[in-house]
Write a protein that holds these residues in place. Structure first.
Motif, PDB file in Angstrom:
ATOM      1  N   GLU A 133      -5.320  -4.533  10.210  1.00  0.00           N
ATOM      2  CA  GLU A 133      -6.660  -4.886   9.753  1.00  0.00           C
ATOM      3  C   GLU A 133      -6.635  -5.027   8.234  1.00  0.00           C
ATOM      4  N   HIS A 134      -7.292  -6.061   7.752  1.00  0.00           N
ATOM      5  CA  HIS A 134      -7.318  -6.325   6.313  1.00  0.00           C
ATOM      6  C   HIS A 134      -8.663  -5.866   5.759  1.00  0.00           C
ATOM      7  N   THR A 135      -8.699  -4.585   5.381  1.00  0.00           N
ATOM      8  CA  THR A 135      -9.935  -4.007   4.861  1.00  0.00           C
ATOM      9  C   THR A 135      -9.657  -3.377   3.493  1.00  0.00           C
ATOM     10  N   THR A 136      -9.879  -2.077   3.355  1.00  0.00           N
ATOM     11  CA  THR A 136      -9.777  -1.426   2.046  1.00  0.00           C
ATOM     12  C   THR A 136      -8.414  -1.599   1.393  1.00  0.00           C
ATOM     13  N   LEU A 137      -7.325  -1.431   2.157  1.00  0.00           N
ATOM     14  CA  LEU A 137      -5.998  -1.520   1.546  1.00  0.00           C
ATOM     15  C   LEU A 137      -5.663  -2.949   1.155  1.00  0.00           C
ATOM     16  N   ALA A 138      -6.082  -3.924   1.963  1.00  0.00           N
ATOM     17  CA  ALA A 138      -5.866  -5.330   1.583  1.00  0.00           C
ATOM     18  C   ALA A 138      -6.615  -5.653   0.296  1.00  0.00           C
ATOM     19  N   LYS A 139      -7.830  -5.151   0.188  1.00  0.00           N
ATOM     20  CA  LYS A 139      -8.605  -5.383  -1.029  1.00  0.00           C
ATOM     21  C   LYS A 139      -7.928  -4.753  -2.239  1.00  0.00           C
ATOM     22  N   ALA A 140      -7.410  -3.525  -2.054  1.00  0.00           N
ATOM     23  CA  ALA A 140      -6.749  -2.857  -3.163  1.00  0.00           C
ATOM     24  C   ALA A 140      -5.512  -3.624  -3.618  1.00  0.00           C
ATOM     25  N   PRO A 156       0.828  -1.214   0.000  1.00  0.00           N
ATOM     26  CA  PRO A 156       0.000   0.000   0.000  1.00  0.00           C
ATOM     27  C   PRO A 156       0.862   1.264   0.000  1.00  0.00           C
ATOM     28  N   GLN A 157       0.455   2.250  -0.756  1.00  0.00           N
ATOM     29  CA  GLN A 157       1.150   3.535  -0.736  1.00  0.00           C
ATOM     30  C   GLN A 157       1.142   4.118   0.677  1.00  0.00           C
ATOM     31  N   GLU A 158       0.088   3.817   1.434  1.00  0.00           N
ATOM     32  CA  GLU A 158      -0.011   4.291   2.813  1.00  0.00           C
ATOM     33  C   GLU A 158       1.137   3.768   3.669  1.00  0.00           C
ATOM     34  N   TYR A 159       1.580   2.544   3.421  1.00  0.00           N
ATOM     35  CA  TYR A 159       2.701   2.018   4.195  1.00  0.00           C
ATOM     36  C   TYR A 159       3.987   2.768   3.851  1.00  0.00           C
ATOM     37  N   ILE A 160       4.187   3.058   2.580  1.00  0.00           N
ATOM     38  CA  ILE A 160       5.360   3.826   2.167  1.00  0.00           C
ATOM     39  C   ILE A 160       5.344   5.213   2.805  1.00  0.00           C
ATOM     40  N   ASP A 161       4.162   5.835   2.825  1.00  0.00           N
ATOM     41  CA  ASP A 161       4.056   7.207   3.313  1.00  0.00           C
ATOM     42  C   ASP A 161       4.163   7.315   4.832  1.00  0.00           C
ATOM     43  N   SER A 162       3.513   6.402   5.557  1.00  0.00           N
ATOM     44  CA  SER A 162       3.420   6.569   7.009  1.00  0.00           C
ATOM     45  C   SER A 162       3.900   5.381   7.827  1.00  0.00           C
ATOM     46  N   GLY A 163       3.895   4.199   7.242  1.00  0.00           N
ATOM     47  CA  GLY A 163       4.267   3.013   8.008  1.00  0.00           C
ATOM     48  C   GLY A 163       3.272   2.645   9.086  1.00  0.00           C
ATOM     49  N   ASP A 164       2.060   3.149   9.005  1.00  0.00           N
ATOM     50  CA  ASP A 164       1.070   2.874  10.044  1.00  0.00           C
ATOM     51  C   ASP A 164       0.648   1.408   9.985  1.00  0.00           C
ATOM     52  N   VAL A 165       0.913   0.688  11.064  1.00  0.00           N
ATOM     53  CA  VAL A 165       0.648  -0.748  11.059  1.00  0.00           C
ATOM     54  C   VAL A 165      -0.806  -1.086  11.327  1.00  0.00           C
ATOM     55  N   ARG A 166      -1.638  -0.099  11.621  1.00  0.00           N
ATOM     56  CA  ARG A 166      -3.040  -0.411  11.891  1.00  0.00           C
ATOM     57  C   ARG A 166      -3.736  -0.984  10.672  1.00  0.00           C
ATOM     58  N   TRP A 167      -3.386  -0.483   9.480  1.00  0.00           N
ATOM     59  CA  TRP A 167      -4.100  -0.949   8.283  1.00  0.00           C
ATOM     60  C   TRP A 167      -3.220  -1.141   7.054  1.00  0.00           C
ATOM     61  N   SER A 168      -1.920  -0.836   7.143  1.00  0.00           N
ATOM     62  CA  SER A 168      -1.147  -0.855   5.895  1.00  0.00           C
ATOM     63  C   SER A 168       0.038  -1.813   5.865  1.00  0.00           C
ATOM     64  N   ASP A 169       0.299  -2.561   6.951  1.00  0.00           N
ATOM     65  CA  ASP A 169       1.456  -3.457   6.951  1.00  0.00           C
ATOM     66  C   ASP A 169       1.088  -4.785   6.303  1.00  0.00           C
ATOM     67  N   LEU A 170       0.912  -4.744   5.001  1.00  0.00           N
ATOM     68  CA  LEU A 170       0.548  -5.929   4.216  1.00  0.00           C
ATOM     69  C   LEU A 170       1.065  -5.737   2.802  1.00  0.00           C
ATOM     70  N   GLY A 171       1.260  -6.834   2.093  1.00  0.00           N
ATOM     71  CA  GLY A 171       1.776  -6.726   0.741  1.00  0.00           C
ATOM     72  C   GLY A 171       1.641  -8.040  -0.015  1.00  0.00           C
ATOM     73  N   ALA A 172       1.953  -7.990  -1.287  1.00  0.00           N
ATOM     74  CA  ALA A 172       1.843  -9.173  -2.144  1.00  0.00           C
ATOM     75  C   ALA A 172       3.024  -9.229  -3.092  1.00  0.00           C
ATOM     76  N   ILE A 173       3.427 -10.451  -3.419  1.00  0.00           N
ATOM     77  CA  ILE A 173       4.496 -10.716  -4.373  1.00  0.00           C
ATOM     78  C   ILE A 173       3.924 -11.596  -5.483  1.00  0.00           C
ATOM     79  N   VAL A 174       4.100 -11.185  -6.729  1.00  0.00           N
ATOM     80  CA  VAL A 174       3.698 -12.013  -7.869  1.00  0.00           C
ATOM     81  C   VAL A 174       4.918 -12.784  -8.347  1.00  0.00           C
TER      82      VAL A 174
END
Length: 333
Positions: free
Chosen positions: A319-326, A179-197
């Motif tokens: 939390e896996h909500t909007t950013l996880a879906k994106a 998530p761009q949010e993780y790059i910008d803020s590192g907030d672990v409440r909703w953005s500490d998630l990612g995917a590898i293809v």
């Protein structure tokens, strides 16, 4: 940050670009086969010797950043897909907060969890259902190095890794998302998630077809029963490091997740009783493990003292909500 979290490692900022307002991506710089050749036994040994540390929960939860989404949340879900051939084994045991070794790491569905390597370090990850049939899910800090402000580099996935054995080989990556949010803020409440293809394997084809994939359930809230968290920890809470055998074995906890801060509507992280520490970063938190296993979170962070020790038994997922879906909608297509 300290705890089970960010590992300082070189990355590829030049390859990063915004694919949407919510998700950033980096691309492999290696041609097919180039990463497999790059990952020499010595580089694998060095990466395995430097497991990712989970960020300290208190470091990024104290702020008042608004949620990146509104409420109520709709649910985005997909069922698990088993391998096209092969047998499964899973025990429906009672709650486990003192992590135990996974007995049959190469059996379905355990086989879809593995080691995620990057230049200079290692995390955990798991295959997740996707249209491209070659996607793994992990933590954001396993994908992006906020300390050095760059994506990590040269990802490789070793499914069902066990004590130096790689029963399904090494899978090269082609793209990594966070998530761009993780790059910008590192907030672990909703953005500490990612995917590898991953790249389609020259011998095995698509990883989802060959060994299967966990489904997912994003937006269902923080309260789940009988959740299994898995990963490759090197240390844990109130326990000697020797119990974890330098992260050479897949381990798991099982129990319920609860709202990490039920009086704060901005904080719906998942919290469960589990002692796994560094190296378990990015490992899946899964419901329905014995029937229809679906990822609801990823091992993200712990509470850490000033001495660097884990302060309690709580293991958290963003939390896996909007950013996880994106991320899954962008990476998995």
């Amino acid at each position: 940050m300290v705890g089970l979290g960010l590992l300082g490692a070189p990355g590829a900022a030049a390859g990063a670009q915004s694919e949407s307002s919510a998700v950033a991506v980096t691309h492999s710089e290696k041609a097919p086969g180039g990463l497999e050749a790059w990952w020499t036994p010595e580089r694998i040994r060095r990466a395995l010797a430097h497991p990712a540390d989970l960020p300290d929960a208190s470091a990024s939860v104290a702020g008042g950043q608004p949620r990146p989404d509104g409420a109520p949340q709709s649910v985005l879900a997909a069922d698990a897909v088993g391998p096209k051939a092969g047998s499964g084994e899973i025990s429906a045991s009672a709650a486990v907060s003192r992590s135990q070794r996974v007995k049959y790491s190469s059996a379905w569905p355990n086989v879809v969890t593995g080691k995620l390597l990057y230049a200079g370090g290692a995390c955990s990850a798991a295959v997740i259902v996707s249209n491209n049939k070659n996607t793994v899910w992990t933590a954001g800090h396993c994908v992006y190095d906020r300390k050095n402000k760059r994506f990590r580099k040269n990802f490789a996935f070793l499914p069902a890794y066990k004590n130096g054995q790689r029963p399904w080989g090494l899978w090269e990556y082609v793209r990594a998302y966070v998530p761009q949010e993780y790059i910008d803020s590192g907030d672990v409440r909703w953005s500490d998630l990612g995917a590898i293809v991953l790249r389609r394997h020259r011998t095995y084809g698509n990883i989802q077809d060959k060994i299967g994939a966990y489904g997912y359930r994003f937006g269902g809230g923080p309260n789940y029963s009988n959740v299994q968290a898995a990963g490759y920890p090197y240390a844990g809470y109130n326990r000697p490091d020797r119990d974890f055998a330098a992260g050479e074995y897949m381990m798991y906890c099982r129990g319920n997740t609860t709202d990490a801060s039920r009086f704060n509507p901005r904080d719906n992280r998942l919290r469960m009783a589990c002692d796994m520490g560094r190296g378990a970063s990015g490992g899946p938190q899964v419901i329905g493990i014995a029937s229809n296993p679906q990822i609801v979170g990823a091992n993200s962070h712990r509470n850490v003292s000033t001495s660097g020790a884990y302060r309690d038994l709580s293991l958290y997922s963003s939390e896996h909500t909007t950013l996880a879906k994106a991320v899954i909608n962008t990476a998995g297509r």
